[in-house]
Design a protein around this motif. Structure first.
Motif, PDB file in Angstrom:
ATOM      1  N   TYR A   1      34.487 -51.303 -21.567  1.00  0.00           N
ATOM      2  CA  TYR A   1      35.171 -52.578 -21.765  1.00  0.00           C
ATOM      3  C   TYR A   1      35.817 -52.642 -23.149  1.00  0.00           C
ATOM      4  N   LEU A   2      35.046 -52.316 -24.162  1.00  0.00           N
ATOM      5  CA  LEU A   2      35.602 -52.355 -25.525  1.00  0.00           C
ATOM      6  C   LEU A   2      36.673 -51.285 -25.720  1.00  0.00           C
ATOM      7  N   GLY A   3      36.382 -50.073 -25.254  1.00  0.00           N
ATOM      8  CA  GLY A   3      37.312 -48.972 -25.454  1.00  0.00           C
ATOM      9  C   GLY A   3      38.616 -49.113 -24.697  1.00  0.00           C
ATOM     10  N   ILE A   4      38.529 -49.488 -23.431  1.00  0.00           N
ATOM     11  CA  ILE A   4      39.737 -49.538 -22.602  1.00  0.00           C
ATOM     12  C   ILE A   4      40.362 -50.924 -22.585  1.00  0.00           C
ATOM     13  N   VAL A   5      39.572 -51.931 -22.257  1.00  0.00           N
ATOM     14  CA  VAL A   5      40.123 -53.281 -22.102  1.00  0.00           C
ATOM     15  C   VAL A   5      40.553 -53.889 -23.436  1.00  0.00           C
ATOM     16  N   LYS A   6      39.760 -53.669 -24.472  1.00  0.00           N
ATOM     17  CA  LYS A   6      40.048 -54.313 -25.762  1.00  0.00           C
ATOM     18  C   LYS A   6      40.835 -53.442 -26.739  1.00  0.00           C
ATOM     19  N   ILE A   7      40.778 -52.104 -26.578  1.00  0.00           N
ATOM     20  CA  ILE A   7      41.501 -51.246 -27.522  1.00  0.00           C
ATOM     21  C   ILE A   7      42.653 -50.498 -26.855  1.00  0.00           C
ATOM     22  N   ALA A   8      42.348 -49.671 -25.854  1.00  0.00           N
ATOM     23  CA  ALA A   8      43.378 -48.798 -25.272  1.00  0.00           C
ATOM     24  C   ALA A   8      44.515 -49.577 -24.616  1.00  0.00           C
ATOM     25  N   VAL A   9      44.185 -50.490 -23.726  1.00  0.00           N
ATOM     26  CA  VAL A   9      45.239 -51.198 -22.987  1.00  0.00           C
ATOM     27  C   VAL A   9      46.114 -52.045 -23.905  1.00  0.00           C
ATOM     28  N   PRO A  10      45.553 -52.913 -24.737  1.00  0.00           N
ATOM     29  CA  PRO A  10      46.441 -53.762 -25.539  1.00  0.00           C
ATOM     30  C   PRO A  10      47.065 -53.078 -26.760  1.00  0.00           C
ATOM     31  N   LEU A  11      46.352 -52.114 -27.351  1.00  0.00           N
ATOM     32  CA  LEU A  11      46.829 -51.553 -28.615  1.00  0.00           C
ATOM     33  C   LEU A  11      47.481 -50.182 -28.502  1.00  0.00           C
ATOM     34  N   LEU A  12      47.022 -49.357 -27.579  1.00  0.00           N
ATOM     35  CA  LEU A  12      47.517 -47.993 -27.502  1.00  0.00           C
ATOM     36  C   LEU A  12      48.533 -47.758 -26.388  1.00  0.00           C
ATOM     37  N   LEU A  13      48.323 -48.376 -25.263  1.00  0.00           N
ATOM     38  CA  LEU A  13      49.146 -48.056 -24.092  1.00  0.00           C
ATOM     39  C   LEU A  13      50.432 -48.866 -23.977  1.00  0.00           C
ATOM     40  N   LYS A  14      50.415 -50.078 -24.439  1.00  0.00           N
ATOM     41  CA  LYS A  14      51.609 -50.941 -24.363  1.00  0.00           C
ATOM     42  C   LYS A  14      52.183 -50.967 -22.939  1.00  0.00           C
ATOM     43  N   LEU A  15      51.328 -51.289 -21.981  1.00  0.00           N
ATOM     44  CA  LEU A  15      51.718 -51.318 -20.570  1.00  0.00           C
ATOM     45  C   LEU A  15      52.323 -52.659 -20.195  1.00  0.00           C
ATOM     46  N   PRO A  16      53.144 -52.672 -19.139  1.00  0.00           N
ATOM     47  CA  PRO A  16      53.607 -53.959 -18.607  1.00  0.00           C
ATOM     48  C   PRO A  16      52.398 -54.773 -18.131  1.00  0.00           C
ATOM     49  N   GLU A  17      52.498 -56.079 -18.224  1.00  0.00           N
ATOM     50  CA  GLU A  17      51.380 -56.972 -17.925  1.00  0.00           C
ATOM     51  C   GLU A  17      50.717 -56.702 -16.570  1.00  0.00           C
ATOM     52  N   PRO A  18      51.460 -56.533 -15.475  1.00  0.00           N
ATOM     53  CA  PRO A  18      50.756 -56.293 -14.199  1.00  0.00           C
ATOM     54  C   PRO A  18      49.895 -55.027 -14.226  1.00  0.00           C
ATOM     55  N   GLN A  19      50.401 -53.953 -14.801  1.00  0.00           N
ATOM     56  CA  GLN A  19      49.644 -52.708 -14.868  1.00  0.00           C
ATOM     57  C   GLN A  19      48.460 -52.845 -15.834  1.00  0.00           C
ATOM     58  N   ALA A  20      48.665 -53.525 -16.931  1.00  0.00           N
ATOM     59  CA  ALA A  20      47.584 -53.751 -17.892  1.00  0.00           C
ATOM     60  C   ALA A  20      46.454 -54.555 -17.251  1.00  0.00           C
ATOM     61  N   THR A  21      46.804 -55.537 -16.453  1.00  0.00           N
ATOM     62  CA  THR A  21      45.806 -56.373 -15.774  1.00  0.00           C
ATOM     63  C   THR A  21      45.001 -55.552 -14.770  1.00  0.00           C
ATOM     64  N   VAL A  22      45.678 -54.698 -14.020  1.00  0.00           N
ATOM     65  CA  VAL A  22      44.987 -53.862 -13.021  1.00  0.00           C
ATOM     66  C   VAL A  22      44.021 -52.905 -13.709  1.00  0.00           C
ATOM     67  N   ILE A  23      44.489 -52.222 -14.740  1.00  0.00           N
ATOM     68  CA  ILE A  23      43.633 -51.265 -15.436  1.00  0.00           C
ATOM     69  C   ILE A  23      42.473 -51.981 -16.118  1.00  0.00           C
ATOM     70  N   SER A  24      42.742 -53.101 -16.754  1.00  0.00           N
ATOM     71  CA  SER A  24      41.664 -53.867 -17.399  1.00  0.00           C
ATOM     72  C   SER A  24      40.628 -54.311 -16.368  1.00  0.00           C
ATOM     73  N   GLY A  25      41.089 -54.713 -15.194  1.00  0.00           N
ATOM     74  CA  GLY A  25      40.182 -55.127 -14.127  1.00  0.00           C
ATOM     75  C   GLY A  25      39.299 -53.984 -13.642  1.00  0.00           C
ATOM     76  N   MET A  26      39.877 -52.791 -13.577  1.00  0.00           N
ATOM     77  CA  MET A  26      39.124 -51.613 -13.129  1.00  0.00           C
ATOM     78  C   MET A  26      37.997 -51.254 -14.101  1.00  0.00           C
ATOM     79  N   PHE A  27      38.205 -51.548 -15.378  1.00  0.00           N
ATOM     80  CA  PHE A  27      37.233 -51.128 -16.382  1.00  0.00           C
ATOM     81  C   PHE A  27      36.458 -52.297 -16.972  1.00  0.00           C
ATOM     82  N   SER A  28      36.192 -53.281 -16.126  1.00  0.00           N
ATOM     83  CA  SER A  28      35.359 -54.396 -16.552  1.00  0.00           C
ATOM     84  C   SER A  28      34.141 -54.474 -15.625  1.00  0.00           C
ATOM     85  N   VAL A  29      33.939 -55.562 -14.940  1.00  0.00           N
ATOM     86  CA  VAL A  29      32.740 -55.784 -14.128  1.00  0.00           C
ATOM     87  C   VAL A  29      32.486 -54.685 -13.084  1.00  0.00           C
ATOM     88  N   PRO A  30      33.505 -54.133 -12.416  1.00  0.00           N
ATOM     89  CA  PRO A  30      33.208 -53.056 -11.453  1.00  0.00           C
ATOM     90  C   PRO A  30      32.452 -51.872 -12.079  1.00  0.00           C
TER      91      PRO A  30
END
Length: 176
Positions: free
Chosen positions: A122-151
């Protein structure tokens, strides 16, 4: 203490099983099933072949998933490997705990290791990689963040639960 040959054999067999599970379950498109089974194998590797067996499988797993077409972006592989390593390391140390009952140690391992893996991902991907490193479009960022949270928490918990009877069976079968 298990021999080096036996540890290498466990590592090779469980890594091969890991790849087979990923290949077979890839077509299901169900990350809960795949994640649960992968986490169970990672735990079994660490608890039977030793910590380095678990770490090896933890690193190989996301690479093989990507090569099989079921893993996310290559840039996330180090984060996923770190999450897997945290799972096997926590299991190795909590699940072998001395001075308390095996039941208490394994319960602590199921819960503690799942929580640690969840936090690392969660910290590595959702809080660091997705918002700071990847600079993904919002829909893709949301999907990836969702995959690496509660599931991830769910599959780590379920993987621990699945591993428990396997570890108990292997313990009974171990002559040493």
């Amino acid at each position: 203490m298990k021999s080096k040959t036996l540890r290498i054999t466990y590592t090779a067999a469980l890594t091969a099983l890991l790849v087979v599970i990923q290949a077979v379950t890839a077509g299901l498109g169900n990350t809960i099933v795949t994640g649960t089974l992968v986490n169970a194998v990672l735990i079994i590797a660490a608890m039977t072949g030793g910590l380095w067996s678990g770490v090896f499988a933890a690193v190989v797993s996301p690479v093989m998933a990507k090569l099989l077409g079921i893993g996310p972006l290559w840039s996330l592989i180090p984060f996923i490997a770190a999450g897997n390593i945290s799972l096997v390391t926590a299991w190795y140390f909590l699940g072998r705990r001395r001075g308390i009952s095996l039941y208490a140690a394994r319960t602590a391992a199921v819960i503690g290791a799942a929580a640690v893996k969840f936090l690392v991902l969660y910290l590595g991907i959702v809080k660091i990689a997705v918002p700071l490193l990847l600079k993904l479009p919002e829909p893709q960022a949301t999907v990836i963040s969702g995959m690496f949270s509660v599931p991830q928490l769910v599959t780590a918990l379920l993987g621990g639960i699945v591993a428990l009877p396997v570890l108990a069976s292997l313990k009974k079968a171990d002559p040493g």
